[in-house]
Design a protein around this motif. Structure first.
Motif, PDB file in Angstrom:
ATOM      1  N   VAL A 596      37.534  40.073  45.829  1.00  0.00           N
ATOM      2  CA  VAL A 596      37.039  41.065  44.981  1.00  0.00           C
ATOM      3  C   VAL A 596      35.863  40.091  44.155  1.00  0.00           C
ATOM      4  O   VAL A 596      36.161  39.944  43.043  1.00  0.00           O
ATOM      5  N   VAL A 597      34.730  40.207  44.897  1.00  0.00           N
ATOM      6  CA  VAL A 597      33.868  39.431  44.402  1.00  0.00           C
ATOM      7  C   VAL A 597      32.624  40.398  43.364  1.00  0.00           C
ATOM      8  O   VAL A 597      32.498  39.753  42.276  1.00  0.00           O
ATOM      9  N   GLY A 606      32.377  30.761  37.703  1.00  0.00           N
ATOM     10  CA  GLY A 606      32.365  29.613  38.480  1.00  0.00           C
ATOM     11  C   GLY A 606      33.156  29.779  39.708  1.00  0.00           C
ATOM     12  O   GLY A 606      32.925  28.845  40.782  1.00  0.00           O
ATOM     13  N   TRP A 607      34.131  30.371  39.811  1.00  0.00           N
ATOM     14  CA  TRP A 607      35.047  30.345  40.956  1.00  0.00           C
ATOM     15  C   TRP A 607      34.143  30.767  42.321  1.00  0.00           C
ATOM     16  O   TRP A 607      34.457  30.191  43.356  1.00  0.00           O
ATOM     17  N   GLY A 608      33.365  31.714  42.196  1.00  0.00           N
ATOM     18  CA  GLY A 608      32.643  32.317  43.181  1.00  0.00           C
ATOM     19  C   GLY A 608      31.627  31.023  43.904  1.00  0.00           C
ATOM     20  O   GLY A 608      31.574  30.904  45.013  1.00  0.00           O
ATOM     21  N   LYS A 621      26.268  35.769  49.126  1.00  0.00           N
ATOM     22  CA  LYS A 621      26.733  36.265  50.675  1.00  0.00           C
ATOM     23  C   LYS A 621      28.238  36.299  50.558  1.00  0.00           C
ATOM     24  O   LYS A 621      28.813  36.523  51.621  1.00  0.00           O
ATOM     25  N   LEU A 622      28.920  36.023  49.403  1.00  0.00           N
ATOM     26  CA  LEU A 622      30.340  35.545  49.522  1.00  0.00           C
ATOM     27  C   LEU A 622      31.146  36.697  49.875  1.00  0.00           C
ATOM     28  O   LEU A 622      32.027  36.662  50.712  1.00  0.00           O
ATOM     29  N   GLY A 623      30.642  37.902  49.000  1.00  0.00           N
ATOM     30  CA  GLY A 623      31.536  39.046  49.527  1.00  0.00           C
ATOM     31  C   GLY A 623      31.250  39.530  50.975  1.00  0.00           C
ATOM     32  O   GLY A 623      32.280  40.040  51.468  1.00  0.00           O
ATOM     33  N   GLU A 624      30.265  39.401  51.516  1.00  0.00           N
ATOM     34  CA  GLU A 624      30.186  39.783  52.897  1.00  0.00           C
ATOM     35  C   GLU A 624      31.006  38.893  53.836  1.00  0.00           C
ATOM     36  O   GLU A 624      31.568  39.472  54.583  1.00  0.00           O
ATOM     37  N   TYR A 625      31.013  37.601  53.468  1.00  0.00           N
ATOM     38  CA  TYR A 625      31.668  36.718  54.265  1.00  0.00           C
ATOM     39  C   TYR A 625      33.310  36.949  53.985  1.00  0.00           C
ATOM     40  O   TYR A 625      33.873  36.981  55.215  1.00  0.00           O
ATOM     41  N   TYR A 626      33.587  37.350  53.070  1.00  0.00           N
ATOM     42  CA  TYR A 626      35.127  37.544  53.053  1.00  0.00           C
ATOM     43  C   TYR A 626      35.446  38.786  53.734  1.00  0.00           C
ATOM     44  O   TYR A 626      36.319  39.034  54.510  1.00  0.00           O
ATOM     45  N   VAL A 636      36.014  44.605  49.521  1.00  0.00           N
ATOM     46  CA  VAL A 636      37.087  44.991  48.552  1.00  0.00           C
ATOM     47  C   VAL A 636      36.084  45.036  47.142  1.00  0.00           C
ATOM     48  O   VAL A 636      35.846  44.022  46.634  1.00  0.00           O
ATOM     49  N   LEU A 637      36.318  46.006  46.490  1.00  0.00           N
ATOM     50  CA  LEU A 637      35.801  46.386  45.229  1.00  0.00           C
ATOM     51  C   LEU A 637      36.876  46.529  44.147  1.00  0.00           C
ATOM     52  O   LEU A 637      37.974  47.076  44.167  1.00  0.00           O
TER      53      LEU A 637
END
Length: 673
Positions: A596-597, A606-608, A621-626, A636-637
């Motif tokens: 849930v980005v 910082g986790w992202g 692009k992390l949300g798209e990658y997941y 996921v939201l």
């Protein structure tokens, strides 16, 4: 009409003039018949259920005055009041605006352009004084006249119109057991006359009233110091809330104003409270009388709880007997035998209702009732309308019809939710969604400003309140839940969402990294659940504890030892507590989100960036990658996690406990077996 609304706002904004949603005001003027194009005389009057202080044009009922006054020719007497109220629908002009109230006849039949009907404490003190008629004459002469008690309706309108007709010098009347009505040829004159009656009544009480209208102070009933008072209230409220929710769940409100505490420390308070309130608006909100604890505030808590349970059982028996004494074949069914007001000497007043606003307003109305009793006892003897008349108002078919018109309650109405980590991300989304489904929400976060902002965004303090809490600190957790109890009467739904993550390989993970994550998530969830469980058990109403766990508690990922282990700890707490608390009707379930980005406080801290580095993708692009690594290929939201919380708590899964629901768009490795 504009003048009328301005007058309503001025009068309704001052509690000395009238209580919330109490009273009404009107004006008469000419308008155009939309069919004939001819000029007609119209009445604009506050509609049923509106509040003077916040009234808008939509809250006004608009009626043809000629039709309304023609009803006098077909009126068959007080036994047929209900049919006269139904006839108002045939007097509406155009679409009619708001639904007319039962006081519409009073405004239409009185021969004055502007009319106010109000419920001021000082005026009702005269109205409920044993010799109120004599006092009214002594105070006002023929400028303000006395009208004996009459249930609101068409006949009361005729009574007031007759006084106005026979006494052209009069500016208004005091209505026995009820309130005041004033009139004028202009809006300014009408308002001035209303304020003159209210102010003159108060001046008379101040000038002639005895100094201790409630009698001597009972030393052992003196208020506890504030901190002790609030601690005792927080200990008692969940128990009392559970008792008064015997027939249907209730939300609570706590009041420890000087008005309440002084009344409860006086020798006359038991006898006066037993007489009940008088003004119809008062006892419709507060019930026929309150439940009054007869122990001092220093009594042992166990003794107080035992006595409250005895008094509650007796109250229910007495209320049922009251209903059966006066009910007939036309009476609506009994609506419930639990008290709406519970008075605890030295501690304060607990008031209850179907939502926080209703509970708060009930308490405000009982404060009005205390002020009325003080005024009446200062100049005379308090003598409210008799019990039979109270029953006729409380179980009036017109009142029942108004209740039936109210919208169906939302799925989480009457439930109080405590959400940790609610200042951002998933917690914020959960708090907002629970409130939208009818819950009262306590927005708990370690960041005070974030909690305040989210709570304010949800709505007024009748809907959401902020608390600041570090969930790893046991005393802060206890204090935060105490605030929740004092705000809403208890807690029903706990969401353990507070969390953080530090993404490092094993060899770079420090003991401090390990401790801070376990302190917030493993220890914090334990402390919140433990403190909340005490409240839930005291209430005896069941409840829900939801853990926002993680896919990482099931699936091993790289560079994630501390976070994953803490989430696994939370996941097993769900199973352990589900097994232990089920006997109390408390359900414990978990939700396992993943990736849930967007909007996430954890990812933004910082986790992202760390996870993006691990997976070799740009952080944006992390949300798209997941999403692309899931079965459903959907991001996921926070709202998806909030929806799962509602699914677990809103009733459709009422027999589900010990469950973990994945909200991860489909991660096969995280399938639970």
């Amino acid at each position: 009409m504009a003048e009328l609304l301005e007058r309503c706002h001025r009068l309704g904004s001052d509690p000395r003039n009238t209580n919330y949603a109490g009273g009404n005001a009107s004006c008469k003027a000419t308008g155009i018949d939309p069919v004939t194009g001819e000029s007609v005389e119209l009445l604009w009057v506050k509609g049923s259920g509106g509040d003077l202080g916040t009234l808008t044009e939509d809250g006004l009922a608009v009626l043809r005055l000629d039709r309304l006054r023609a009803l006098t020719k077909v009126y068959r007497g007080v036994e047929y009041e209900d049919e006269m109220f139904a006839a108002f629908d045939y007097c509406l002009h155009g679409k009619g605006g708001a639904a007319p109230s039962i006081d519409t006849a009073m405004h239409g039949l009185v021969d004055a352009v502007h009319v106010d009907h109000l419920h001021p404490d000082s005026g009702i003190a005269f109205a409920t004084a044993a010799d109120g008629e004599r006092l009214t004459k002594e105070c006002f002469g023929s400028r303000v006249l006395w009208v004996p008690w009459r249930r609101p309706g068409f006949q009361l309108g005729l009574d007031i119109a007759k006084v106005k007709r026979e006494h052209p010098e009069a500016i208004g009347v005091i209505l026995g057991g009820h309130g005041i009505t004033a009139w004028g040829d202009t809006s300014e004159e009408c308002e001035a006359n209303s304020l003159e009656i209210i102010g003159t009544c108060q001046e008379y009480i101040d000038r002639h009233g005895r100094p201790e209208p409630f009698g001597a102070v009972i030393t052992e009933y003196q208020p506890l110091p504030e901190a002790e008072r609030h601690a005792r209230a927080a200990a008692l409220l969940p128990i009392v809330r559970g008792l008064v929710s015997t027939d249907r769940p209730q939300v609570g409100h706590y009041t420890d104003s000087d008005v309440v505490l002084d009344f409860l420390a006086s020798e006359k308070h038991p006898a006066l409270a037993a007489l009940g309130t008088s003004c119809p608006d008062h006892f419709l909100r507060t019930k026929v009388r309150p439940l009054v604890l007869d122990l001092p505030p220093t009594a042992p808590l166990d003794d107080v709880v035992r006595r409250l349970k005895e008094l509650h059982a007796a109250y229910r028996e007495e209320y049922r007997a009251y209903y059966e004494r006066y009910a007939d074949e036309t009476s609506p069914p009994m609506r419930g035998a639990d008290p709406a007001i519970v008075l605890v000497p030295g501690v304060g007043m607990f008031s209850f209702g179907k939502d926080k606003q209703t509970a708060r307003v009930a308490g405000e109305f009982y404060v009005n009732a205390i002020n009325v009793m003080r005024g009446a006892e200062a100049i005379s003897t308090y003598q409210p309308i008799d019990e039979r008349e109270k029953f006729r108002i409380e179980y009036w078919s017109l009142e029942e019809a108004k209740l039936r018109r109210m919208p169906k309650p939302k799925p989480l109405a009457t439930r109080v939710a405590f959400v940790t980590g609610a200042g951002s991300g998933i917690g914020k989304a959960i708090a907002e969604r629970l409130a939208s489904e009818g819950a009262c929400v306590v927005v708990a976060d370690v960041k005070a400003e974030a909690a305040v902002e989210v709570a304010a965004g949800i709505g007024s303090t009748d809907v959401a309140v902020p608390v600041t809490v570090d969930v790893s600190d046991e005393e802060q957790v206890r204090a935060a839940l105490e605030q929740a109890v004092l705000a809403f009467g208890g807690v029903d739904l706990v969401v353990n969402n507070a969390g953080l993550s530090i993404s490092k390989p094993l060899l770079e993970t420090t003991a401090e990294d390990w401790d801070v994550q376990h302190d917030v998530m493993a220890r914090g969830s334990f402390l919140v659940s433990k403190a909340a469980a005490r409240i839930l058990i005291d209430q005896g109403m069941g409840g829900d504890i939801i853990y926002i766990c993680s896919k990482n508690g099931v699936v091993a990922g790289p560079n994630n030892i501390a976070y994953g282990a803490a989430k696994a700890d939370q996941a097993h707490q769900v199973r352990l507590l589900a097994a232990e608390l089920g006997g109390y009707g408390i359900r414990v379930n978990g939700i396992n989100p993943d990736a849930v980005v967007r909007g996430s406080g954890i990812f933004a801290s910082g986790w992202g960036a760390e996870r993006a580095k691990v997976y070799g993708v740009p952080e944006e692009k992390l949300g798209e990658y997941y999403a692309q690594r899931t079965l459903l290929k959907k991001e996921v939201l926070p709202s998806h996690v909030a929806a799962a919380v509602v699914a677990l708590t809103a009733g459709d899964l009422s027999l589900t406990t010990g469950l973990h629901i994945p909200v991860d768009s489909g991660v096969a490795a995280a399938f639970l077996r």
